[in-house]
Design an enzyme around this catalytic site. Sequence first.
Site, PDB file in Angstrom:
ATOM      1  N   ASP A  50       0.803  -1.218   0.000  1.00  0.00           N
ATOM      2  CA  ASP A  50       0.000   0.000   0.000  1.00  0.00           C
ATOM      3  C   ASP A  50       0.839   1.273   0.000  1.00  0.00           C
ATOM      4  O   ASP A  50       0.319   2.358  -0.271  1.00  0.00           O
ATOM      5  CB  ASP A  50      -0.928   0.019   1.213  1.00  0.00           C
ATOM      6  CG  ASP A  50      -2.026  -1.027   1.121  1.00  0.00           C
ATOM      7  OD1 ASP A  50      -2.288  -1.502   0.004  1.00  0.00           O
ATOM      8  OD2 ASP A  50      -2.620  -1.361   2.152  1.00  0.00           O
ATOM      9  N   SER A  51       2.111   1.170   0.323  1.00  0.00           N
ATOM     10  CA  SER A  51       2.944   2.374   0.371  1.00  0.00           C
ATOM     11  C   SER A  51       3.437   2.789  -1.010  1.00  0.00           C
ATOM     12  O   SER A  51       4.033   3.860  -1.157  1.00  0.00           O
ATOM     13  CB  SER A  51       4.146   2.150   1.298  1.00  0.00           C
ATOM     14  OG  SER A  51       5.075   1.271   0.705  1.00  0.00           O
TER      15      SER A  51
END
Length: 864
Positions: free
Chosen positions: A514-515
């Site tokens: 998700d980063s």
Amino acid sequence: MLAPGERATAGFFLALELHHAEASSEADLDRLPALLALPEAQPSEPLDAPGHAPAPSLFASAPLLASQDLTAEARRRLFAGERRHEEWQDGQLLSFFAGDAAHVVLRAKELLVQRPHGHILRSGAHLVPDEGALTSTCWMGGVFHSMLTQGHVSINRMLSTQRSLLGLFRTAGLRLFVQADGGDWQLLGLPSAFEMQPQRCRWLYAHGGGLIEVVAEAGAAPDVMSLALHVVQGAALRLRASLNLALGGDDGAAAQRPAWTHSGERLRITPPGGSELAERFPDGSFEIDAAGLAIVGDDGRLFDDGVSRGEPLLCLDFAPAASFSLTLRGALIQAKPPTPQPLALPQWQLPHPALAQLRDILPWYAHNALVHYLSPRGLEQYSGGGWGTRDVCQGPLEMLLALGRTTPVRDLLLRVFSAQNPDGDWPQWFMFFERERDIRAGDSHGDIVFWPLLGLAQYLIASGDASLLDEVVPFHDGEPATLAAHVDRALALIRHRVVPGTGLAAYWHGDWNDSLQPADPALRERLCSAWTVTLHHQMLHTLATAFVQIGRAVEAAALVAESVSVRAEFQRLLVQDDVVAGYALFPEQGERELWIHPRDIRTGLRYSLLPMMHAVIDELFTPEQAAHQAALIEQHLKGPDGARLFDAPLPYRGGPSLLFQRAETSTFFGREIGIMYMHAHLRYAQMLAHLGRAEAFLQALTLAHPIALTDRVPSASRRQANCYYSSSDAAFADRYEAQAHYGRALAGEVALDGGWRIYSSGPGIALGLVISSLLGLRLERGALVVDPVMPAVLDGLTVQLTLADLRFELSYRVGPRGHGVERVRDEAGQEIAAVRRPNAYRLGALALPRPAPDSVCRWTIELG
């Protein structure tokens, strides 16, 4: 700095700027004079409440009950039986495990840890979502219930949440004051000992006047929680329970008088008029049964002057006694509870420390996995949540299938497919109760569309339930259709959403990490995540296998052809010099760029764990390439705490993002940013099992749990020992220090802290790996697949477990290889007929005929 007795008044206000195009810098300080000249910046005279002078509250004036350390004799008396995995420091006992599934923490350890000890209670024993179920978070430091909810674990809230790790706000949740005859009120805070079981918490307070026991329990009835206090030694006490109500939807922050009716020993508490909860449940309430209740009052009973400030606090005063009890019941929703389905976990006998630790973490893995699935929240995820589409199709689904529980997986899949968008995609996350179906994410990452299809394929292989494809379920805000039509819609979107000129899945809004959401929206169609491509391939051939087994050979053949094409594209475009890249950019003009690869000139990184290990698991590599990836992981991606996402963190830019959003701008160095994410490490363990690296596989499993972790990882900080941690976070002061000195973390020179607890698909994945890869059993519709991977030191292991309606009593004979079943013998010593399954890298599994229902299988499994 304030001198003793000195006072000061300060305040703050917030000014928002619509768009700040440049990175923050000292130039922003030039705006301060104009901001400080605004009327909002001028201090005002504070008032405790309109018309009331300030008055101390009992939370400020009452001292904490001074708990004492338990003596060795008291510990023996209070915690009978064998103590396991004792944790010591400087000659002082800190914690231990006892009984079937109990973990005891002593006050000395709570004073050492960064994250305070806590536990989440979930009522009932069901394996499908239940809107009537209660969930509560308990904390060692005297928070006996908090964030008590029914159904939706965020919206339907009765009690407020304890948020501060330091416990600075003592009002949150349900707190207890005690008063001895002739004494002052004292608040129960840090106990002498805190005992956790999956459905129960117990606080023990040894003090100068005796011993007090408090027990919070999740009832077998889904809508009930309880709390009881018992004076084990000493005189009778007065008790005052303070409940910080949160029915107004503000987590108990706003001044809002609670509404309640009191009849005898029962209270009915209703949401405030006009609140969201009142609109959702016009006739709903929470109920409390309180034996011995003497007085019910508002927050005025907590202030010295007895005057209410309108705070959402409810006080219950009891007549002096040696025992008190409360029953908390959810009455927002009247729902028929689902059938109880307790899980039976494997048991084994062998005096090996790694197995003893795994045995004692399994009940907590199961508990954490069910919380993530049915009551999704964590000890650090205070807000609660719904279902992440990729998460619920991994941890809960894999754990339930590993245990042979296909019925709840069917329910899970129907809920997931009912959340599908009309275009064939899914949201990143959604709410799984019908009442909240419109609360959902507006977009999703490029990998999300694959997970429900992969989960469906795994279910079909395990169950043979072809009728599921004929079930009619709606698209979200769309027309009803058979589940088979839902599958077709998703496959059509997958075929359309590829990088132009290739068959590779486009990145879209991101992938599993998700980063790494792209900074430039245009990259969503030109960037490719190699890991997503491995998932694409896995989904295609797994769904093809499932379709063959249920008689859909034509659709299966098309999927096989697609998987062959994806495999060829993977090797041609994403692998160079026998190393798979993390990402590949295919610009409209010019040559492709490999990112996170030895040839990368843009990101500064060289190796990416996710595509390397998943491509091994899915056999996208040749045996030589697979061995090369495994060697690179050992050399460049291993830390003392396990496998890491990249060979270094992505650089912190402190301003506008250039390539990826959160990875470049997040100031927090943990989870994906800190690049040691436990979910990914568990997939690395799965890769080791697939390669047959038995000793390394067992070691990887032991790094994923916190029991006796400092024995294996000396740089690991003290932490709660009975729960899953989503990450291992190097304790750098900031991103700059992490960037400059990341190698010190790998060398064990920086403390490694445990990250977020409980809320993750990781516990379900871990439990599934223990059953399917360590013990090596996997149920299919017509077969039992046997493929254990375990080192020779586990020779002689005996195991008892139940999968679906089958009971197994197994003995393992393990040779030096530690993998590759040679044969399986029945109780009479006869070899059971079996078919060898292929494995590209080692001797494959044996597939035995599935035993008849209710069979007891007393077998010996022989490994080379």
